[in-house]
Design a protein around this motif. Structure first.
Motif, PDB file in Angstrom:
ATOM      1  N   HIS A 184       0.814  -1.212   0.000  1.00 22.08           N
ATOM      2  CA  HIS A 184       0.000   0.000   0.000  1.00 22.08           C
ATOM      3  C   HIS A 184       0.848   1.263   0.000  1.00 22.08           C
ATOM      4  CE1 HIS A 184      -3.301  -2.586   0.290  1.00 22.08           C
ATOM      5  NE2 HIS A 184      -3.378  -2.709   1.595  1.00 22.08           N
ATOM      6  N   SER A 185       2.072   1.154   0.530  1.00 17.56           N
ATOM      7  CA  SER A 185       2.946   2.323   0.553  1.00 17.56           C
ATOM      8  C   SER A 185       4.365   1.892   0.911  1.00 17.56           C
ATOM      9  CB  SER A 185       2.406   3.333   1.574  1.00 17.56           C
ATOM     10  OG  SER A 185       2.665   4.639   1.111  1.00 17.56           O
ATOM     11  N   GLY A 186       5.247   2.876   1.108  1.00 21.49           N
ATOM     12  CA  GLY A 186       6.648   2.559   1.376  1.00 21.49           C
ATOM     13  C   GLY A 186       6.854   1.878   2.720  1.00 21.49           C
ATOM     14  N   ALA A 187       6.155   2.358   3.751  1.00 22.29           N
ATOM     15  CA  ALA A 187       6.346   1.791   5.091  1.00 22.29           C
ATOM     16  C   ALA A 187       5.928   0.315   5.144  1.00 22.29           C
ATOM     17  CB  ALA A 187       5.607   2.628   6.138  1.00 22.29           C
ATOM     18  N   PRO A 188       4.734  -0.056   4.652  1.00 20.66           N
ATOM     19  CA  PRO A 188       4.395  -1.487   4.634  1.00 20.66           C
ATOM     20  C   PRO A 188       5.323  -2.323   3.748  1.00 20.66           C
ATOM     21  CG  PRO A 188       2.574  -0.161   3.755  1.00 20.66           C
ATOM     22  CD  PRO A 188       3.576   0.788   4.312  1.00 20.66           C
ATOM     23  N   ALA A 189       5.874  -1.735   2.697  1.00 17.55           N
ATOM     24  CA  ALA A 189       6.818  -2.487   1.848  1.00 17.55           C
ATOM     25  C   ALA A 189       8.041  -2.868   2.686  1.00 17.55           C
ATOM     26  CB  ALA A 189       7.237  -1.657   0.635  1.00 17.55           C
ATOM     27  N   ASN A 190       8.557  -1.917   3.452  1.00 18.60           N
ATOM     28  CA  ASN A 190       9.725  -2.217   4.284  1.00 18.60           C
ATOM     29  C   ASN A 190       9.382  -3.236   5.374  1.00 18.60           C
ATOM     30  OD1 ASN A 190      11.341  -0.570   2.795  1.00 18.60           O
ATOM     31  ND2 ASN A 190      11.300   1.150   4.218  1.00 18.60           N
ATOM     32  N   LEU A 191       8.241  -3.037   6.027  1.00 17.13           N
ATOM     33  CA  LEU A 191       7.811  -3.973   7.076  1.00 17.13           C
ATOM     34  C   LEU A 191       7.702  -5.395   6.506  1.00 17.13           C
ATOM     35  CD1 LEU A 191       6.696  -4.709   9.880  1.00 17.13           C
ATOM     36  CD2 LEU A 191       4.433  -3.953   9.104  1.00 17.13           C
ATOM     37  N   ALA A 192       7.150  -5.496   5.296  1.00 21.02           N
ATOM     38  CA  ALA A 192       6.965  -6.820   4.683  1.00 21.02           C
ATOM     39  C   ALA A 192       8.305  -7.508   4.440  1.00 21.02           C
ATOM     40  CB  ALA A 192       6.193  -6.694   3.377  1.00 21.02           C
ATOM     41  N   VAL A 193       9.325  -6.745   4.033  1.00 18.73           N
ATOM     42  CA  VAL A 193      10.646  -7.360   3.816  1.00 18.73           C
ATOM     43  C   VAL A 193      11.237  -7.819   5.150  1.00 18.73           C
ATOM     44  CG1 VAL A 193      13.007  -6.984   3.011  1.00 18.73           C
ATOM     45  CG2 VAL A 193      11.093  -6.051   1.711  1.00 18.73           C
ATOM     46  N   TYR A 194      11.130  -6.960   6.166  1.00 16.07           N
ATOM     47  CA  TYR A 194      11.640  -7.362   7.487  1.00 16.07           C
ATOM     48  C   TYR A 194      10.945  -8.657   7.929  1.00 16.07           C
ATOM     49  CZ  TYR A 194      13.100  -2.391   7.791  1.00 16.07           C
ATOM     50  OH  TYR A 194      13.631  -1.154   7.573  1.00 16.07           O
ATOM     51  N   ALA A 195       9.613  -8.665   7.822  1.00 13.84           N
ATOM     52  CA  ALA A 195       8.845  -9.818   8.294  1.00 13.84           C
ATOM     53  C   ALA A 195       9.148 -11.075   7.474  1.00 13.84           C
ATOM     54  CB  ALA A 195       7.352  -9.505   8.243  1.00 13.84           C
ATOM     55  N   ALA A 196       9.496 -10.886   6.190  1.00 13.85           N
ATOM     56  CA  ALA A 196       9.783 -12.030   5.326  1.00 13.85           C
ATOM     57  C   ALA A 196      11.113 -12.682   5.690  1.00 13.85           C
ATOM     58  CB  ALA A 196       9.815 -11.583   3.864  1.00 13.85           C
ATOM     59  N   LEU A 197      12.094 -11.874   6.091  1.00 15.33           N
ATOM     60  CA  LEU A 197      13.459 -12.402   6.227  1.00 15.33           C
ATOM     61  C   LEU A 197      13.976 -12.502   7.660  1.00 15.33           C
ATOM     62  CD1 LEU A 197      15.186 -10.502   3.264  1.00 15.33           C
ATOM     63  CD2 LEU A 197      14.066 -12.725   3.223  1.00 15.33           C
ATOM     64  N   LEU A 198      13.263 -11.885   8.606  1.00 19.11           N
ATOM     65  CA  LEU A 198      13.798 -11.829   9.966  1.00 19.11           C
ATOM     66  C   LEU A 198      12.916 -12.578  10.951  1.00 19.11           C
ATOM     67  CD1 LEU A 198      14.517  -7.959  10.127  1.00 19.11           C
ATOM     68  CD2 LEU A 198      16.157  -9.748   9.519  1.00 19.11           C
ATOM     69  N   SER A 199      13.521 -13.004  12.059  1.00 22.22           N
ATOM     70  CA  SER A 199      12.760 -13.472  13.216  1.00 22.22           C
ATOM     71  C   SER A 199      12.850 -12.371  14.257  1.00 22.22           C
ATOM     72  CB  SER A 199      13.376 -14.746  13.791  1.00 22.22           C
ATOM     73  OG  SER A 199      13.412 -15.739  12.805  1.00 22.22           O
ATOM     74  N   PRO A 200      11.859 -12.281  15.153  1.00 18.49           N
ATOM     75  CA  PRO A 200      11.919 -11.239  16.184  1.00 18.49           C
ATOM     76  C   PRO A 200      13.278 -11.245  16.889  1.00 18.49           C
ATOM     77  CG  PRO A 200       9.786 -12.305  16.253  1.00 18.49           C
ATOM     78  CD  PRO A 200      10.613 -13.063  15.236  1.00 18.49           C
ATOM     79  N   GLY A 201      13.846 -10.072  17.075  1.00 18.54           N
ATOM     80  CA  GLY A 201      15.146  -9.963  17.739  1.00 18.54           C
ATOM     81  C   GLY A 201      16.315  -9.905  16.773  1.00 18.54           C
ATOM     82  N   ASP A 202      16.094 -10.289  15.510  1.00 19.95           N
ATOM     83  CA  ASP A 202      17.175 -10.222  14.509  1.00 19.95           C
ATOM     84  C   ASP A 202      17.575  -8.764  14.249  1.00 19.95           C
ATOM     85  OD1 ASP A 202      17.418 -12.907  14.182  1.00 19.95           O
ATOM     86  OD2 ASP A 202      16.298 -13.019  12.290  1.00 19.95           O
ATOM     87  N   THR A 203      18.771  -8.607  13.668  1.00 18.68           N
ATOM     88  CA  THR A 203      19.340  -7.261  13.529  1.00 18.68           C
ATOM     89  C   THR A 203      19.352  -6.769  12.083  1.00 18.68           C
ATOM     90  OG1 THR A 203      20.742  -7.670  15.451  1.00 18.68           O
ATOM     91  CG2 THR A 203      21.438  -5.903  13.981  1.00 18.68           C
TER      92      THR A 203
END
Ligand SMILES: *Cc1c(COP(=O)(O)O)cnc(C)c1O
Length: 414
Positions: free
Chosen positions: A87-106
């Motif tokens: 929908h926008s730039g912020a959700p695009a970034n969140l989606a990449v983080y959520a796709a590749l990271l586990s909570p606590g990752d850096t």
């Protein structure tokens, strides 16, 4: 329109945009065609899923329009996979983080006060509550050069899963090769958030991070790219990553895609492939350089010492004793819209910082060339030096109105 209240507000906004000069570097004017697609009947349709794999019937044309947007995005940015649903730039970034990271990752990203974006780890954001963000900075704010040695040191120490290049208030070019080298050394995925400069990359006037081996690019579509408000995520060639990103957007963080926006994105990508768009992008850079030249001549400090892209960050407090907020207000009064901005090492608070940020995408769309841009820069400096002088401000306002009238907002770009 039957709703007179809303109609009146739309007309007023139209007038406001026509009368003043838009120097906010993240804003632009879209074509009539982009507006038309964005206001089309595609807004009526639910199409959860992806082309050929939807959860609702009646998808002949949504599938076709989304495929077209994907195909054009991949051609424009030279990559294999594109997700055009964010929908926008912020959700695009969140989606990449959520796709590749586990909570606590850096994640290792650019420090916010050195030009990075809120979505790169500001403590108030959701990603910052889930993941750990560490930052790199400029070596010297007066040249803008990134401290790559320190970036490597931080990467070796913190072992980030993602190394993030990208900015919203940085006027120099990044050395993408160095990012890739360091990421390979520590086994991180490389992600470039090119929200601001996507159009300049599409046109080939700025370097494409994919050419230096970046894995992922995220972007907005409404800044230099001159499309509807929205986001995209591009993956150079790794199918596994692309699949994870698709799942992360839907059903991960979004529901039904906005098909009217996706149709408008397809139109904007088509426009960005034309020779006219390439000329537009070149002119954005020339115009920004022309403005920077005027500030330099007047010995006014620019963060980074000048610009390689579409934007300029000026230390108004350090150079002229005017705060960012005062500068924003005084310029607003003469019909110039821009924003106050924190600068590297700022001693002032974010709500009244030391800097202002401005850029040339919108005025270049209006047809401004170097001459007009240099003149606007002169007028800006006059206002900044005489911010309490009503007469001078009135005279400048008159000049700005004249310029705005002479360069109406165009409706067709191709
Ligand atoms: C503008 C911007 C975003 C956020 O985009 P929104 O569409 O406002 O959510 C993300 N990253 C960078 C670098 C930006 O400049």
């Amino acid at each position: 329109m039957r709703d007179k209240k809303v109609e009146k507000l739309i007309k007023s906004e139209e007038k406001r945009q026509a009368k003043g000069l838009e120097l906010i570097p993240s804003e632009n004017y879209v074509s009539e065609d982009v507006l038309k697609a964005n206001g089309s009947v595609f807004t009526n349709k639910y199409s959860e899923g992806y082309p050929g794999r939807r959860y609702y019937g009646g998808q002949d044309f949504t599938d076709a329009v989304e495929r077209l947007a994907i195909e054009r995005a991949c051609k424009l940015f030279k990559c294999k996979y594109a997700n055009v649903q964010p929908h926008s730039g912020a959700p695009a970034n969140l989606a990449v983080y959520a796709a590749l990271l586990s909570p606590g990752d850096t994640v290792l990203g650019m420090d916010l006060s050195h030009g990075g974006h809120l979505t790169h780890g500001h403590p108030m954001t959701l990603p910052a509550k889930i993941y750990k963000f560490v930052n790199y900075k400029m070596k010297n704010p007066d040249t803008g050069e990134i401290d790559y040695e320190n970036l490597r040191k931080i990467a070796l120490e913190h072992k980030p899963k993602i190394i993030l290049a990208g900015f919203s208030a940085y006027s120099r070019s990044l050395n993408y090769k160095k990012f890739v080298e360091i990421a390979r050394e520590v086994g991180a995925v490389t992600m470039a958030d090119m929200a601001h400069i996507a159009g300049l990359i599409a046109a080939g006037v700025l370097r494409n991070p994919f050419d230096d081996g970046f894995d992922i690019i995220t972007s907005t579509t409404h800044k230099t790219l001159r499309g509807p408000r929205g986001g995209i995520i591009l993956t150079r060639e790794d199918e596994e990553i692309a699949k994870k990103i698709d799942k992360s957007i839907f059903p991960g963080i979004q529901g039904g895609p906005h098909m009217h926006t996706i149709a408008a994105k397809a139109v904007a990508f088509g426009e960005a492939m034309t020779p006219k768009y390439k000329a537009y992008a070149k002119q954005i850079l020339k115009n920004a350089k022309a403005m920077a030249e005027v500030f330099k001549k007047n010995n006014i400090r620019m963060i980074g010492g000048g610009t390689d892209n579409h934007l300029i960050l000026v230390d108004v407090f350090g150079s002229l004793g005017v705060t960012g907020k005062e500068a924003q207000t005084a310029l607003d009064e003469v019909g110039i819209t821009l924003n106050m901005n924190s600068i590297a090492g700022d001693t002032r608070k974010p709500l009244d910082p030391s800097g202002i940020r401005f850029g040339t995408p919108a005025i270049t769309t209006r047809g401004f060339k170097e001459k007009e841009c240099a003149y606007v820069a002169e007028l800006m400096i006059t206002v900044l030096k005489n911010k309490d002088d009503k007469k001078i401000k009135e005279a400048v306002h008159k000049e700005i109105k004249k310029l705005a009238k002479k360069f109406p907002i165009p409706k067709k770009f191709v």
